[in-house]
Write an enzyme that holds these catalytic residues in place. Structure first.
Site, PDB file in Angstrom:
ATOM      1  N   ASP A  38     -11.119   5.145  55.738  1.00 38.98           N
ATOM      2  CA  ASP A  38     -11.614   6.077  54.722  1.00 38.98           C
ATOM      3  C   ASP A  38     -10.639   6.127  53.564  1.00 38.98           C
ATOM      4  OD1 ASP A  38     -12.731   7.971  53.200  1.00 38.98           O
ATOM      5  OD2 ASP A  38     -12.853   9.509  54.757  1.00 38.98           O
TER       6      ASP A  38
ATOM      7  N   HIS B 156     -20.728  11.897  51.932  1.00 39.50           N
ATOM      8  CA  HIS B 156     -19.504  11.104  51.890  1.00 39.50           C
ATOM      9  C   HIS B 156     -19.849   9.634  52.057  1.00 39.50           C
ATOM     10  CE1 HIS B 156     -15.254  10.682  51.899  1.00 39.50           C
ATOM     11  NE2 HIS B 156     -15.161  10.248  53.170  1.00 39.50           N
TER      12      HIS B 156
ATOM     13  N   CYS C 101     -15.858   9.432  46.247  1.00 36.53           N
ATOM     14  CA  CYS C 101     -15.743   8.636  47.461  1.00 36.53           C
ATOM     15  C   CYS C 101     -16.456   7.294  47.380  1.00 36.53           C
ATOM     16  CB  CYS C 101     -16.223   9.437  48.659  1.00 36.53           C
ATOM     17  SG  CYS C 101     -17.894  10.067  48.465  1.00 36.53           S
TER      18      CYS C 101
END
Lengths: 327, 665, 306
Positions: free
Chosen positions: B471, B455, B411
């Site tokens: 995202d 994250h 991520c």
């Protein structure tokens, strides 16, 4: 410590609260509870632990502190339970000679509950030369447990050793519960036997010849009776050293004097202070009884007719013990 | 026979046995963080003391004691690098606890040792407050109490088991009182500051982000926090727990502008309904907290920074409980661009030419900022990007290499790259790190968020809309957001690969998972109701049961509740009703009092029948009633097993009536 | 059953005039399966009482006159060589009967005394290696002259303890003695007396005694009594557990005789003098010297009954 005035006031207050009672049951009104020194120290440890719990904002530390604090509180209940309902009673205590250690037998009755580590001792023993004894016993729930307490009996007469202190620190030793108990303990204290010669007052008509010949009843040299075991109070001069060196123990040469005649032990025939006179009479009462000899005893206002035997001896000793001390 | 004072007497054997056992139990949980030589010291000291007891060795002389002391202090200094600090203090305490054992001769020494032991048990809690630690610590406490009981002069203490039984009884009986104290004893704030447990490697988000770091963190199954919602838990793809924002990029690492977000709270507009929840956060040693957007807390010690994160005034050094309210759909800084927005355009002067080129190209294609961002996301979705826990190491222009060559990343790669591209296209953007999702414990209705839920995502700013969340990971691996990391990387078997025994790896085995969830629920309850029961929790608890909360009420409840509990225990322990047939006795003494008033006094040894016969003769008028009572008493007291007082009170009433009649006549 | 008991009492009272209480205690002693010691001067009716009891209870009766030259074999029996069979044949002594009257027990030597007393305790005798059981029921009434009479061997405390009760009959009241003088000779009445109880009825009654109810409150009273003897200063030695068992057993039997199936404190008080007086010693140094009678009186007046 306390001034004499204060302590006597304290004694008076105690005496007004604690009546002589035999047997005595420990009730709520007469049991006192305080933390012991160890208990106070434990409290300090708890405070430190609480501070740590606060400063570290730690719930488990709080929990442990509170658990131990609760244990401390619960132990108060256990200590109290260990004492309450306990019944103390005094049995008879045998007479002693002045200066000896009198022993008193106390009975502890669990009265339906097991008691642990009950300490009985004298309330106070300020003038004792011998250490005042104390006694720790466990009492099963329906048992009657004896505890022997001893105390030096210094003076002749009726000896009252005074109040008892009963204490228990069970189970943790952090809390003590105690009570003062007056079991009305008393024992007879005979005069201390002191060896010595005694002017002889012979009872029978044959006194003339005996009196003329020997005005004093002494350790006769006329009639050697045999050897007997040494007893405290025997003259050192009459020890049979030969037998001792042979390893037969301490033996005393026993002589009988003025055999077959009844003697009167007469207080007035003696000179000197009262106590030495009584001590001398005491010695002779024991001596004559040991020889199975008949004798009479005369004290001012008291006369015990000639007789022999243990009962007679005890009666004479009793009179000697109580001479002039009874109201 | 001169008796020593009680405190000077030698220790009984039972007490010594329990002391050794208790000391072992006290030290055992400490062993993990004590230097190894302490264990050796303990074994040596225990052996020595036992030999002394068996008269095969002597107590240490003053010189030996001093040498041992100095040696131990030196040892602590060497192995802890100093003597200050909690860690060294605890090691010293344990060492003192051990050394004291050798010279324990008298009851007083034993007492000192026992008290030291209690304190040593407590220090363990500062490092570890797990439920198992707490349960285990009951053992040394029982052992120490047994040793204390063993110091008494009683026959029972000769048997070790009865000593232990008594100690356990005391502890059990103490529990109710302890609960009262625990619940209602007023909680204070720290009175002064004390050395805290030193930093130990706490896994968690750090205050900067470089490629590969979150992937590293995701190898850990450690718990980050638990959250329980007052209302139903929001949808999983809404659960973006904000921790930090990074607005500075040095070409490799994302960081925060120093003092950048110290400014006052930015403006925001609440939209939609608020979500209320409470969070129990594990120790992170960092001040920032985790919350959904836009969060607000009533706690004075928690502030909202200008990047909308919550921060505590002090680092979270132990598990921390807080409540928060969030507006998930709120608009963040929708109006005039602030300093934070201006900073969100910073880029290194050089580097990443291909990414910059791509940004310019996009800028030309899309004049609308939002459309441009969508295009970037579309790129991730449509091109063959791979979401992986094992990204390749990148050198030089890392973003270029990732975007156009390897296309494999975690991520932070995606969030970093996207932020860079947006900034290069002159759109204010920043990286947000935190946690995403969490595992719902249905039994307890709370969410557990673990380190592998860490994250990173992107926020870009649009005039009028404020900060918009994007995202990129969702584009690459929708499973990561919808179902969690384990599903997202299931193809490559990399989930928790460093930790083969973690129960989290076996979540697919039903019963293990059930056990794990139940255990976690227990821990959650423990955390929430025991460990975090401090002033705030106590206040709300009191509020709930009493309606108001203040210190006076608390003290009142402690005193009153303590007395009630003690009273109940006193009745239970002392059992005053154990006196035989008390009601019968009472009835008989009433009978006696009645007749005494009439002049018939019972002799001490007179039995009931004789007394009644005498009284009946003296009081012929009431003779029948007197005999009636005596018969009833005899029956209840001597004839039957189960005594009733009713016949006695009936007979008494009849007697009273008859005597009263006699008096009036 | 109850009526039979009162019939018994009545029958014995008819023979032994004016001794109601003593007769009752004697019967209590039989019901409680205990042995009886009667201490009194000669001619007070000791023998009459034991004869009458044997008669109404339907028991086999033997009398042993104890003298200073009595040998244990005279009590227990001896083996005699029988010429016809060429073997030793055991001739049982007078002890092998259900009721033994041991007259003037304190005139025999301690050796003979203990032969009897051991038999009483064990319910069997061992002669020449063979153990022979005594009949059941087995009941001894021993009589002795007051200790002050010359030429006696005082029974030691341990042997006194084996008698459940010690009674003394005392002089009869004037009215009773008048009836005695005017009435028929006792020796003539005795053979004519009829049996009221048989063996089965007696053992049934003895079983019933064991079932007479004793409540906790009553046991407490007995314990208080026993404890007083152990802790109070005037007692030289306290009552043994055997003595407290005896006291409770006798109280049960007394209660049954009174027609009750539970014991009340008055029962205990009724049997107390007979059961405990011979087991108590007074301390000599207390000066009172009134013997155990004073101690029993003290117990009866000072120990709380409730």
């Amino acid at each position: 410590m306390a001034t004499p005035g204060r302590s006597s006031r304290w004694d008076r207050w105690l005496a007004s609260r604690i009546r002589p009672e035999n047997p005595t049951r420990l009730t709520q009104q007469r049991i006192y509870i305080l933390p012991t020194l160890e208990g106070v120290a434990f409290g300090c440890v708890l405070v430190v632990m609480l501070l740590a719990a606060i400063n570290y904002q730690n719930s488990l530390a709080y929990g442990l502190t509170f658990l131990l604090a609760a244990v401390l509180f619960i132990s108060v209940l256990h200590t109290y339970r260990n004492m309450v309902g306990l019944v103390l009673s005094a049995a008879n205590s045998p007479p002693v000679f002045a200066g000896d250690v009198a022993s008193f037998r106390i009975h502890l009755d669990g009265a339906g509950r097991a008691r642990r580590a009950i300490v009985t001792g004298w309330q106070a023993a300020p003038t004792q030369t011998a250490p005042a004894s104390s006694h720790t016993v466990d009492v099963e729930h329906d048992a009657l447990v004896p505890a022997d307490l001893s105390r030096e009996a210094l003076t002749r007469g009726r000896f009252r050793p005074g109040r008892l202190r009963v204490e228990s620190r069970f189970p943790l030793g952090l809390i003590k519960a105690w009570s003062w108990v007056d079991l009305d303990l008393a024992t007879l204290v005979y005069p201390r036997p002191v060896e010595g010669d005694l002017p002889l007052d012979v009872h029978t008509g044959s006194e003339k010849e005996a009196g003329a010949q020997s005005p004093v009843l002494s350790m006769g040299v006329d009639d050697f009776q045999g050897l007997r075991r040494y007893q405290p109070g025997d003259s050192k001069r009459r020890l049979h050293w030969k037998a001792y060196s042979r390893g037969q123990g301490l033996l005393v040469k026993d002589f009988a004097a003025a055999g077959g005649q009844d003697v009167i032990l007469d207080f007035d025939a003696l000179a000197g202070a009262i106590e030495p006179r009584l001590s001398l009479l005491c010695y002779w009462v024991l001596e004559l009884s040991g020889r199975q000899q008949t004798f009479a005893l005369r004290l001012p206002g008291e006369y015990i007719a000639a007789d022999v035997g243990d009962a007679h001896r005890d009666r004479c000793l009793r009179v000697l013990a109580l001479h002039g001390v009874q109201a | 026979m001169s008796k020593k004072p009680a405190m000077e007497q030698a220790i009984p054997r039972a007490s010594l046995t329990w002391l050794l056992v208790a000391q072992f139990l006290v030290i055992l949980p400490h062993l993990g963080h004590l230097p190894l030589w302490i264990s050796a010291l303990w074994i040596a000291c225990a052996y020595w003391r036992i030999q002394v007891y068996r008269m095969r060795a002597r107590f240490p002389s003053a010189l030996v004691k001093a040498a041992l002391m100095v040696g131990t202090i030196a040892g602590v200094y060497l192995s802890r690098g100093g003597l200050v600090g909690l860690d060294a203090a605890v090691v010293l305490l344990v060492a003192a606890f051990i050394l004291k054992l050798v010279e324990v001769r008298t009851r007083r020494d034993a007492l000192v040792l026992i008290y030291l032991g209690f304190f040593t048990v407590l220090t363990r809690y500062l490092f570890d407050s797990e439920i198992l630690t707490a349960a285990f610590s009951l053992l040394p406490v029982a052992g120490l109490l047994s040793a204390l009981v063993g110091l008494q002069h009683s026959g029972v203490v000769v048997r070790p088991w009865s000593t232990l039984k008594l100690a356990m009884t005391l502890m059990l009986q103490a529990v109710p009182l302890m609960l009262v104290l625990f619940l209602f004893f007023p909680r204070l704030g720290p009175l002064w500051s004390l050395p805290q447990p030193s930093e130990r490697g706490v896994t968690g988000l750090s205050d900067s982000m470089a490629p590969g770091e979150i992937a590293e963190l995701s190898r850990s199954g450690g718990l980050a926090f638990r959250a329980s919602f007052d209302d139903p838990v929001p949808a999983r793809n809404q659960l973006y727990w904000r921790a930090l924002t990074f607005d500075r990029f040095d070409g490799r690492r994302w960081t925060q502008t120093p003092q950048g977000f110290a400014a006052a709270s930015p403006d925001w507009q609440a939209v939609g309904d608020p979500v209320r929840y409470s969070v129990i956060m594990e120790r992170s040693a960092k001040p920032w907290l985790f919350a959904l957007d836009v969060a607000q807390s009533d706690d004075d010690a928690i502030r909202r920074k200008s990047d909308f994160r919550l921060e505590r005034t002090r680092p979270v050094e132990r598990t921390f409980f807080y409540r928060a309210t969030s507006w998930i759909d709120a608009r963040l800084e929708p109006e005039s661009p602030s300093a934070a927005v201006r900073r969100a355009l910073q880029l290194p002067a050089t580097g990443e030419p291909r990414a910059r080129g791509w940004a310019q190209e996009l800028r030309r294609q899309y004049s609308d900022d939002r459309a441009l961002a969508e295009a970037v996301l579309r790129q991730f979705r449509e091109q063959p990007y791979v979401y992986t826990l094992r990204p390749p190491t990148l050198e030089g222009d890392a973003i270029d290499a990732f975007l156009f060559d390897t296309r494999r990343g975690f991520c932070e790669h995606y969030a970093g790259a996207m932020t860079f591209v947006l900034r290069a296209a002159n759109i204010p953007a920043r990286v947000v790190t935190g946690y995403q999702g969490g595992e719902l414990n249905t039994a307890g209705n709370y969410l557990q968020v673990r380190q592998f839920d860490a994250h990173a995502w992107v926020e870009y700013w649009i005039e009028g809309a404020g900060w918009v969340r994007a995202d990129p990971t969702f584009q690459v691996a929708p499973d990561r957001i919808e179902r969690g990391l384990e599903e997202a990387v299931s193809g490559e078997q990399s989930f928790l690969e460093g930790d083969p025994f973690s129960p989290l790896r076996y979540r697919h085995l039903g019963w293990i998972n059930t056990l794990r969830l139940q255990w976690d629920e227990l821990n959650y309850g423990w955390q929430r109701w025991v460990l975090d029961y401090q002033a705030e929790q106590q206040g709300s608890f009191l509020q709930r049961i009493m309606g108001h909360s203040d210190k006076t009420t608390l003290i009142g409840i402690v005193l009153l509740g303590g007395l009630v509990v003690l009273g109940a225990l006193a009745i239970w322990i002392i059992k005053p009703w154990r006196r035989r047939l008390a009601p019968l006795d009472r009835a008989f003494s009433q009978f006696e009092r009645l007749l005494q008033k009439e002049g018939v006094q019972r002799l001490p040894a007179e039995g009931p029948r004789t007394y009644a016969a005498r009284a009946a003769q003296a009081l012929p008028a009431a003779a029948n009633e007197i005999r009636g009572f005596s018969r009833a008493y005899e029956q209840q007291c001597y004839e039957t097993d189960d005594a009733h007082t009713q016949p006695l009170s009936d007979a008494l009433r009849a007697l009273r009536r008859s005597l009263g009649k006699g008096a009036t006549r | 059953m109850r009526t039979k008991l009162s019939d018994c009492l009545q029958a014995v009272n008819d023979v032994l005039l004016g001794k109601d209480q003593q007769v009752r205690l004697a019967l209590t002693c039989v019901l409680a399966k205990g042995h009886l010691l009667i201490e009194d001067l000669p001619g007070m009716g000791k023998t009459t009482l034991s004869h009458a009891l044997a008669k109404v209870l339907g028991l086999g009766f033997q009398r042993i006159q104890f003298t200073s030259d009595l040998l244990p074999g005279d009590i227990l029996g001896t083996s005699v060589f029988d010429k016809n069979s060429g073997q030793f044949v055991f001739h049982p002594g007078p002890i092998f009967s259900e009721l033994v009257l041991a007259d003037e027990i304190n005139r025999a030597t301690p050796k003979s005394q203990s032969a009897l007393l051991e038999a009483m305790e064990e319910g069997q005798v061992t002669i020449e290696g063979a153990t022979r059981p005594l009949p059941d029921p087995f009941f001894v009434i021993a009589t002795q002259n007051p200790i002050s009479s010359g030429g006696t061997f005082i029974l030691p405390d341990s042997q006194l303890d084996r008698f459940l009760m010690r009674l003394s009959l005392g002089y009869p009241a004037k009215a009773a003695e008048r009836a005695l003088l005017l009435g028929e000779s006792r020796r003539d009445i005795l053979p004519r007396m009829s049996t009221v109880l048989d063996r089965e009825a007696l053992s049934l009654l003895q079983d019933q005694v064991a079932h007479v109810r004793v409540s906790d409150a009553l046991v407490d009273y007995v314990l208080r009594l026993v404890e007083a003897t152990r802790t109070q200063p005037q007692f030289a030695l306290g009552l043994s557990p055997r003595a407290s068992l005896a006291l409770l057993g006798a109280s049960r039997a007394w209660a049954l005789l009174e027609g009750r199936d539970y014991v009340i404190p008055e029962d205990v008080q009724a049997v107390l003098p007979a059961v405990v007086a011979h087991r108590l010693r007074e301390r000599t140094d207390q000066g009172a010297g009134n013997g155990s009678g004073a101690l029993v009186r003290w117990l009866l007046t000072e120990v709380p009954a409730i």
